[in-house]
Design a protein around this motif. Structure first.
Motif, short mmCIF file in Angstrom:
data_model
loop_
_atom_site.label_atom_id
_atom_site.label_comp_id
_atom_site.label_asym_id
_atom_site.label_seq_id
_atom_site.Cartn_x
_atom_site.Cartn_y
_atom_site.Cartn_z
N GLU A 18 0.81 -1.21 0.00
CA GLU A 18 0.00 0.00 0.00
C GLU A 18 0.84 1.27 0.00
OE1 GLU A 18 -0.70 -0.37 4.83
OE2 GLU A 18 -2.41 -0.24 3.46
N ASP A 19 2.10 1.21 0.47
CA ASP A 19 2.94 2.40 0.49
C ASP A 19 3.48 2.74 -0.89
OD1 ASP A 19 2.55 2.68 3.19
OD2 ASP A 19 4.32 1.50 3.71
N GLY A 20 3.46 1.79 -1.81
CA GLY A 20 3.92 2.05 -3.17
C GLY A 20 5.42 1.98 -3.33
N ALA A 21 6.18 2.05 -2.25
CA ALA A 21 7.63 1.93 -2.31
C ALA A 21 8.06 1.25 -1.03
CB ALA A 21 8.30 3.28 -2.44
N VAL A 22 8.73 0.15 -1.13
CA VAL A 22 9.05 -0.63 0.05
C VAL A 22 10.54 -0.86 0.12
CG1 VAL A 22 8.39 -2.67 1.36
CG2 VAL A 22 6.88 -1.83 -0.42
N ASP A 28 5.32 -1.47 -8.30
CA ASP A 28 4.17 -1.31 -9.18
C ASP A 28 3.31 -2.56 -9.09
OD1 ASP A 28 2.72 0.01 -11.47
OD2 ASP A 28 3.31 -1.86 -12.44
N VAL A 29 2.05 -2.40 -8.72
CA VAL A 29 1.13 -3.54 -8.56
C VAL A 29 -0.01 -3.38 -9.55
CG1 VAL A 29 -0.34 -4.83 -6.98
CG2 VAL A 29 1.70 -3.65 -6.11
N ARG A 30 -0.24 -4.39 -10.35
CA ARG A 30 -1.33 -4.35 -11.31
C ARG A 30 -2.14 -5.63 -11.21
NH1 ARG A 30 1.11 -1.36 -16.75
NH2 ARG A 30 2.23 0.29 -15.61
N VAL A 37 0.36 -8.75 -10.94
CA VAL A 37 1.79 -8.66 -11.22
C VAL A 37 2.39 -7.58 -10.32
CG1 VAL A 37 3.57 -8.20 -12.94
CG2 VAL A 37 1.47 -9.39 -13.61
N VAL A 38 3.41 -7.96 -9.56
CA VAL A 38 4.11 -7.03 -8.68
C VAL A 38 5.53 -6.86 -9.22
CG1 VAL A 38 4.95 -6.60 -6.34
CG2 VAL A 38 2.76 -7.74 -6.68
N ARG A 39 5.89 -5.62 -9.53
CA ARG A 39 7.24 -5.31 -10.02
C ARG A 39 7.93 -4.40 -9.03
NH1 ARG A 39 7.78 -6.77 -15.37
NH2 ARG A 39 5.81 -7.22 -16.45
N MET A 40 9.17 -4.73 -8.70
CA MET A 40 9.97 -3.93 -7.78
C MET A 40 11.27 -3.55 -8.46
SD MET A 40 9.45 -6.61 -4.71
CE MET A 40 9.56 -7.87 -5.98
N ALA A 41 11.73 -2.34 -8.21
CA ALA A 41 13.01 -1.89 -8.76
C ALA A 41 13.64 -0.90 -7.80
CB ALA A 41 12.82 -1.26 -10.14
N GLY A 42 14.96 -1.03 -7.60
CA GLY A 42 15.67 -0.13 -6.70
C GLY A 42 17.14 -0.43 -6.72
N MET A 49 6.97 -10.66 -9.47
CA MET A 49 6.17 -11.78 -8.99
C MET A 49 4.84 -11.74 -9.74
SD MET A 49 6.90 -11.73 -4.87
CE MET A 49 6.42 -10.01 -4.71
N ARG A 50 4.51 -12.85 -10.39
CA ARG A 50 3.26 -12.94 -11.13
C ARG A 50 2.35 -13.94 -10.41
NH1 ARG A 50 7.48 -12.72 -14.77
NH2 ARG A 50 7.40 -10.98 -16.26
N PHE A 51 1.25 -13.45 -9.88
CA PHE A 51 0.33 -14.26 -9.10
C PHE A 51 -0.90 -14.64 -9.92
CE2 PHE A 51 2.69 -11.69 -6.08
CZ PHE A 51 2.97 -12.56 -5.03
N PHE A 52 -1.30 -15.90 -9.79
CA PHE A 52 -2.52 -16.38 -10.44
C PHE A 52 -3.35 -17.12 -9.41
CE2 PHE A 52 0.60 -16.01 -13.78
CZ PHE A 52 -0.11 -15.56 -14.88
N GLU A 53 -4.63 -16.84 -9.35
CA GLU A 53 -5.52 -17.61 -8.49
C GLU A 53 -5.98 -18.84 -9.26
OE1 GLU A 53 -9.66 -16.40 -7.19
OE2 GLU A 53 -8.53 -16.16 -5.32
N VAL A 54 -5.66 -20.01 -8.73
CA VAL A 54 -6.01 -21.27 -9.38
C VAL A 54 -7.40 -21.71 -8.96
CG1 VAL A 54 -5.32 -23.69 -9.67
CG2 VAL A 54 -3.58 -21.91 -9.42
#
Length: 333
Positions: A18-22, A28-30, A37-42, A49-54
């Protein structure tokens, strides 16, 4: 340091970021449908991390990290069972007894995430794998609705593999690589059905897998103090790739017996000290061949080889081509 709230269950992923930067990373969460899809860069690197609900309570996470470490803030509130498979790289986790465990390529890890808060280190600066996670109560209901009479009890599976609280790590489990490779290769048009089938197949595999070797005959682990000394030694080894290297002198410098130093180094980095150093030298040489016009002999000197023939032989052994052929291929590719 990247801070990753590892959402091993179907918790609200946006709430975890929720803070947008950790931890200094932009996040970036979409979300779209059952996918997130959660993308982190720093400064620490980047990760996806690509999440799928099965099924309700069952989630897949395709994990691709190019960083040295991350901080997990995931704390379970319900019974959770997670199965991790590593394709490439290594992941370090500090255990309850002060030792460090390592998940390496081909390893299957089963745990309940009760001790998942804290720092996770990637000694090779990358990790590629898949996590299958179950919210036990909810997932059990979903599986029973999807396939009545399915013979796996998630609570019993969790008790069998997670009794100690520390992860059960198994190497070379027959059938595991195929299941996880099939998850990666699932065609998009039948992805949802394939994910369900493969998750059920994974549960059947675990149901028929003996957990006792992973729980009672654990591979050698190393105390945190030893690991920190080995990491300090590694840092000194790669600080100047042109310098000579002596395993005995390096071990003495960090205060470890030679045998213990070699064993712990291989445990952390997956290869002996000299092999690791040679691989790093050849990676640096390959980068110089691609990005500079330096003479091959000069590049060899920069990575510790005063003999061009020895440098050429080492480069070909690690990279698969001579330095000249590698540079030529890069220019015409």
């Amino acid at each position: 340091m990247a801070n990753v709230a590892n959402t091993a269950s179907s918790l609200d992923l946006l709430r975890c970021f929720e803070d947008g930067a950790v931890g200094g990373c932009g996040v970036d969460v979409r979300q779209s449908g059952g996918r997130c899809v959660v993308r982190m860069a720093g400064d620490a690197g980047e990760g996806v991390m690509r999440f799928f609900e099965v099924l309700p309570g069952v989630r897949l996470s395709f994990n691709d990290f190019h960083m040295e470490e991350c901080e997990s803030g995931f704390a379970v509130s319900d019974e959770v069972l997670c199965v991790d498979y590593c394709f490439e790289g290594r992941m370090e986790q500090l255990l309850s007894d002060g030792t460090c465990s390592y998940v390496a390529a081909g390893d299957l890890k089963v745990d309940d995430r009760t001790r998942h808060v804290g720092r996770f280190v990637m000694p090779l600066a990358h990790y590629h794998g898949i996590t299958v996670s179950f919210e036990v109560k909810r997932a059990q209901r979903s599986i029973e609705r999807a396939l009545g009479g399915f013979p796996v009890d998630l609570r019993a599976l969790r008790r069998r593999f997670c009794a100690s609280g520390d992860p059960a790590i198994m190497r070379g489990v027959p059938g595991a690589e195929r299941i996880f490779s099939d998850l990666c290769a699932a065609p998009s048009e039948v992805r949802a059905a394939c994910f369900k089938l493969k998750v059920l197949e994974l549960l059947l595999l675990l149901e028929t897998t003996d957990a006792s070797p992973a729980l009672n005959e654990r591979r050698p682990y190393f105390h945190r103090s030893q690991v920190e000394k080995v990491k300090a030694a590694r840092d000194s080894m790669v600080a100047d790739l042109s310098a000579g290297f002596s395993a005995r002198e390096t071990a003495e410098r960090v205060g470890l017996p030679l045998t213990a130093f070699k064993a712990c180094f291989k445990g952390v980095y997956g290869m002996p000290p000299f092999a690791y150093l040679r691989a790093r030298r050849m990676e640096r040489a390959a980068q110089l061949l691609r990005d500079t016009g330096l003479r091959v002999a000069d590049i060899g000197l920069m990575v510790g080889y005063d003999s061009p023939s020895k440098f050429t032989a080492a480069f070909k052994d690690v990279i698969g081509q001579t330095p000249t052929a590698y540079r030529r291929q890069g220019r015409f590719s």
